[in-house]
Design a protein around this motif. Structure first.
Motif, PDB file in Angstrom:
ATOM      1  N   LEU A  69      53.633  34.280  69.414  1.00  0.00           N
ATOM      2  CA  LEU A  69      53.386  33.098  69.467  1.00  0.00           C
ATOM      3  C   LEU A  69      53.344  32.392  68.050  1.00  0.00           C
ATOM      4  O   LEU A  69      53.634  31.176  68.305  1.00  0.00           O
ATOM      5  N   ALA A  70      53.406  33.239  67.084  1.00  0.00           N
ATOM      6  CA  ALA A  70      53.249  32.722  65.694  1.00  0.00           C
ATOM      7  C   ALA A  70      54.636  32.490  65.148  1.00  0.00           C
ATOM      8  O   ALA A  70      54.914  31.402  64.562  1.00  0.00           O
ATOM      9  N   PHE A  71      55.758  33.172  65.528  1.00  0.00           N
ATOM     10  CA  PHE A  71      56.902  33.056  64.796  1.00  0.00           C
ATOM     11  C   PHE A  71      58.397  33.017  65.642  1.00  0.00           C
ATOM     12  O   PHE A  71      59.542  33.146  65.474  1.00  0.00           O
ATOM     13  N   THR A  72      58.124  32.652  66.900  1.00  0.00           N
ATOM     14  CA  THR A  72      59.294  32.480  67.748  1.00  0.00           C
ATOM     15  C   THR A  72      59.371  31.030  68.268  1.00  0.00           C
ATOM     16  O   THR A  72      58.244  30.316  67.823  1.00  0.00           O
ATOM     17  N   LYS A  73      60.466  30.626  68.603  1.00  0.00           N
ATOM     18  CA  LYS A  73      60.750  28.807  68.820  1.00  0.00           C
ATOM     19  C   LYS A  73      59.798  28.542  70.110  1.00  0.00           C
ATOM     20  O   LYS A  73      59.904  29.353  70.971  1.00  0.00           O
ATOM     21  N   ASP A  74      59.266  27.425  69.763  1.00  0.00           N
ATOM     22  CA  ASP A  74      58.433  26.849  71.268  1.00  0.00           C
ATOM     23  C   ASP A  74      59.426  26.390  72.167  1.00  0.00           C
ATOM     24  O   ASP A  74      60.529  25.775  71.900  1.00  0.00           O
ATOM     25  N   THR A  75      59.148  26.518  73.425  1.00  0.00           N
ATOM     26  CA  THR A  75      59.966  26.009  74.412  1.00  0.00           C
ATOM     27  C   THR A  75      59.645  24.414  74.895  1.00  0.00           C
ATOM     28  O   THR A  75      60.423  23.815  75.335  1.00  0.00           O
ATOM     29  N   LEU A  79      52.528  23.387  69.388  1.00  0.00           N
ATOM     30  CA  LEU A  79      52.278  23.761  68.032  1.00  0.00           C
ATOM     31  C   LEU A  79      52.432  25.249  68.097  1.00  0.00           C
ATOM     32  O   LEU A  79      52.623  25.948  66.973  1.00  0.00           O
ATOM     33  N   ILE A  80      52.451  26.177  69.152  1.00  0.00           N
ATOM     34  CA  ILE A  80      52.574  27.616  69.211  1.00  0.00           C
ATOM     35  C   ILE A  80      54.191  27.988  69.693  1.00  0.00           C
ATOM     36  O   ILE A  80      54.507  26.998  70.426  1.00  0.00           O
ATOM     37  N   GLY A  81      54.394  29.121  69.483  1.00  0.00           N
ATOM     38  CA  GLY A  81      55.808  29.507  69.928  1.00  0.00           C
ATOM     39  C   GLY A  81      55.762  29.939  71.332  1.00  0.00           C
ATOM     40  O   GLY A  81      54.756  29.824  72.195  1.00  0.00           O
ATOM     41  N   GLY A  82      56.800  30.539  71.517  1.00  0.00           N
ATOM     42  CA  GLY A  82      57.047  30.983  73.126  1.00  0.00           C
ATOM     43  C   GLY A  82      56.568  32.467  72.986  1.00  0.00           C
ATOM     44  O   GLY A  82      56.022  33.114  72.248  1.00  0.00           O
ATOM     45  N   LEU A  83      57.085  33.044  74.246  1.00  0.00           N
ATOM     46  CA  LEU A  83      56.544  34.552  74.272  1.00  0.00           C
ATOM     47  C   LEU A  83      57.782  35.151  74.758  1.00  0.00           C
ATOM     48  O   LEU A  83      58.100  36.208  75.284  1.00  0.00           O
ATOM     49  N   TRP A 139      40.195  35.339  68.117  1.00  0.00           N
ATOM     50  CA  TRP A 139      40.660  34.965  66.908  1.00  0.00           C
ATOM     51  C   TRP A 139      42.144  35.119  66.614  1.00  0.00           C
ATOM     52  O   TRP A 139      43.001  34.487  66.138  1.00  0.00           O
ATOM     53  N   ALA A 140      42.274  36.524  66.988  1.00  0.00           N
ATOM     54  CA  ALA A 140      43.997  37.037  66.725  1.00  0.00           C
ATOM     55  C   ALA A 140      44.823  36.240  67.515  1.00  0.00           C
ATOM     56  O   ALA A 140      45.830  36.053  67.311  1.00  0.00           O
ATOM     57  N   SER A 141      44.322  35.841  68.868  1.00  0.00           N
ATOM     58  CA  SER A 141      45.327  35.402  69.585  1.00  0.00           C
ATOM     59  C   SER A 141      45.510  33.783  69.351  1.00  0.00           C
ATOM     60  O   SER A 141      46.641  33.198  69.462  1.00  0.00           O
ATOM     61  N   LEU A 142      44.402  32.961  68.973  1.00  0.00           N
ATOM     62  CA  LEU A 142      44.501  31.621  68.767  1.00  0.00           C
ATOM     63  C   LEU A 142      44.828  31.149  67.496  1.00  0.00           C
ATOM     64  O   LEU A 142      45.574  30.335  67.090  1.00  0.00           O
ATOM     65  N   VAL A 143      44.420  32.218  66.385  1.00  0.00           N
ATOM     66  CA  VAL A 143      44.581  31.441  65.123  1.00  0.00           C
ATOM     67  C   VAL A 143      45.908  32.221  64.440  1.00  0.00           C
ATOM     68  O   VAL A 143      46.792  31.700  63.776  1.00  0.00           O
TER      69      VAL A 143
END
Length: 143
Positions: A69-75, A79-83, A139-143
């Motif tokens: 979620l933090a470092f891949t390109k979003d689809t 604001l968050i990345g992809g899976l 927290w770890a999932s969203l932030v």
């Protein structure tokens, strides 16, 4: 993600990031000791367990889906990345700058652990352990 080309990797960069990762990971139990010394005797175990539980929960979340979620390109342009890299899938042969992607992921993981453990100091003697564990996962999932 880019595939590793031997010319892209820099051994000195990789060694430095690995050393920094180890040093930051040594810092992780620090909040347990620090906050444990600031609370009443009956709360020491709860305070220390909050830090060590945060280490475990953040590791599972970050390696499971947090890195993706933090470092891949979003689809969708959000604001968050992809899976795309859930469970660090297809990252073993990747490169991030001049270091291997798994090394970069572990470096980021150590800071996520320390940051979450530092939060525990604000709720010492104020929250139940089970509530803390749920908060850490969110927290770890969203932030």
């Amino acid at each position: 993600m880019d595939r590793i080309a031997v010319s892209q990797l820099n051994g000195a960069d990789t060694a430095w990031v690995l050393a920094a990762t180890a040093l930051v990971l040594l810092m992780a139990p620090g909040p347990a000791i620090f906050y444990g010394g600031m609370v009443r005797a009956r709360s020491i175990l709860n305070t220390m367990m909050m830090t060590f539980a945060a280490m475990a929960i953040v590791t599972v979340v970050r390696l499971g889906w947090g890195y993706s979620l933090a470092f891949t390109k979003d689809t969708g342009g959000g604001l968050i990345g992809g899976l795309h890299a859930v469970g660090l899938r297809d990252t073993v042969t990747g490169v991030h700058g001049t270091i291997p992607t798994p090394v970069f992921a572990m470096f980021q993981l150590t800071f996520a652990i320390v940051t979450t453990a530092l939060i525990s100091g604000s709720i010492v003697d104020r929250a139940k352990f089970s509530t803390w564990c749920v908060f850490v996962a969110l927290w770890a999932s969203l932030v």
